[in-house]
Write a protein that holds these residues in place. Structure first.
Motif, PDB file in Angstrom:
ATOM      1  N   ASN A  13      30.009  43.894  28.696  1.00  0.00           N
ATOM      2  CA  ASN A  13      31.062  43.344  29.942  1.00  0.00           C
ATOM      3  C   ASN A  13      32.002  43.602  30.245  1.00  0.00           C
ATOM      4  O   ASN A  13      32.926  42.670  30.841  1.00  0.00           O
ATOM      5  CB  ASN A  13      31.434  42.723  28.474  1.00  0.00           C
ATOM      6  CG  ASN A  13      30.636  41.316  27.946  1.00  0.00           C
ATOM      7  OD1 ASN A  13      29.297  40.820  28.489  1.00  0.00           O
ATOM      8  ND2 ASN A  13      30.689  40.371  26.730  1.00  0.00           N
ATOM      9  N   GLU A  17      36.250  40.763  33.817  1.00  0.00           N
ATOM     10  CA  GLU A  17      37.216  40.091  34.453  1.00  0.00           C
ATOM     11  C   GLU A  17      37.675  40.480  36.051  1.00  0.00           C
ATOM     12  O   GLU A  17      37.950  39.951  36.863  1.00  0.00           O
ATOM     13  CB  GLU A  17      38.430  40.352  33.367  1.00  0.00           C
ATOM     14  CG  GLU A  17      39.542  39.946  33.893  1.00  0.00           C
ATOM     15  CD  GLU A  17      39.689  38.223  33.519  1.00  0.00           C
ATOM     16  OE1 GLU A  17      40.341  37.238  34.708  1.00  0.00           O
ATOM     17  OE2 GLU A  17      38.983  38.333  32.440  1.00  0.00           O
ATOM     18  N   GLN A  18      37.294  41.591  36.164  1.00  0.00           N
ATOM     19  CA  GLN A  18      37.170  42.298  37.620  1.00  0.00           C
ATOM     20  C   GLN A  18      36.117  41.213  38.385  1.00  0.00           C
ATOM     21  O   GLN A  18      36.520  40.692  40.024  1.00  0.00           O
ATOM     22  CB  GLN A  18      36.997  43.487  37.727  1.00  0.00           C
ATOM     23  CG  GLN A  18      38.236  44.475  37.502  1.00  0.00           C
ATOM     24  CD  GLN A  18      37.917  45.931  37.671  1.00  0.00           C
ATOM     25  OE1 GLN A  18      36.984  46.203  37.689  1.00  0.00           O
ATOM     26  NE2 GLN A  18      38.945  46.861  37.230  1.00  0.00           N
ATOM     27  N   LYS A  20      34.723  38.334  38.112  1.00  0.00           N
ATOM     28  CA  LYS A  20      35.390  37.029  38.481  1.00  0.00           C
ATOM     29  C   LYS A  20      36.459  36.814  39.157  1.00  0.00           C
ATOM     30  O   LYS A  20      36.760  36.015  40.174  1.00  0.00           O
ATOM     31  CB  LYS A  20      36.420  36.854  36.968  1.00  0.00           C
ATOM     32  CG  LYS A  20      37.080  35.563  36.497  1.00  0.00           C
ATOM     33  CD  LYS A  20      37.075  34.980  34.923  1.00  0.00           C
ATOM     34  CE  LYS A  20      38.041  33.827  35.504  1.00  0.00           C
ATOM     35  NZ  LYS A  20      38.382  33.661  33.902  1.00  0.00           N
ATOM     36  N   LEU A  21      37.733  38.147  38.997  1.00  0.00           N
ATOM     37  CA  LEU A  21      38.924  37.700  40.142  1.00  0.00           C
ATOM     38  C   LEU A  21      38.445  38.555  41.994  1.00  0.00           C
ATOM     39  O   LEU A  21      38.532  37.368  42.726  1.00  0.00           O
ATOM     40  CB  LEU A  21      39.380  39.053  39.686  1.00  0.00           C
ATOM     41  CG  LEU A  21      40.675  39.133  40.294  1.00  0.00           C
ATOM     42  CD1 LEU A  21      41.519  37.690  40.887  1.00  0.00           C
ATOM     43  CD2 LEU A  21      41.727  40.091  40.737  1.00  0.00           C
TER      44      LEU A  21
END
Length: 109
Positions: A13, A17-18, A20-21
């Protein structure tokens, strides 16, 4: 002979987050670009259309600068020192276009 080191990421994982951004940025910029295309092919040419394009271009530029150049995490004074000159340049371009058109119509109109 030189040793080859392979770096394996243990966490599947990592970077989620990157990603997703990045996808969020892609969809926002795609939506603004789609709106520009819609306006380009549906509105009559005029000052309103040009103004909308200038505003949307500035919005996209600031979003790109904020996301990819990481300026949205900077201090407010730095952001304003960049924002104010850009606003004045956009105003100057619009004023020159309007005045140039008025002068052209006065001379050749």
């Amino acid at each position: 002979m030189a040793e080859v080191h392979h770096i394996h990421n243990q966490d599947p994982n990592a970077g989620a987050e990157q990603r997703k951004l990045i996808w969020k940025t892609f969809w926002i910029l795609s939506a603004i670009t789609s709106l520009e295309f819609l306006i380009a092919f549906t509105m009559n040419h005029g000052i309103l259309k040009v103004s909308i394009f200038i505003i949307l271009t500035i919005v996209k530029a600031f979003y790109i600068v904020g996301e990819f150049m990481h300026l949205k995490h900077e201090t407010k004074s730095l952001i304003w020192s960049i924002l104010v000159p850009v606003i004045f340049v956009a105003w100057l371009i619009l004023a020159l276009l309007l005045e140039g058109n008025a002068i052209f119509k006065a001379i050749f109109g």
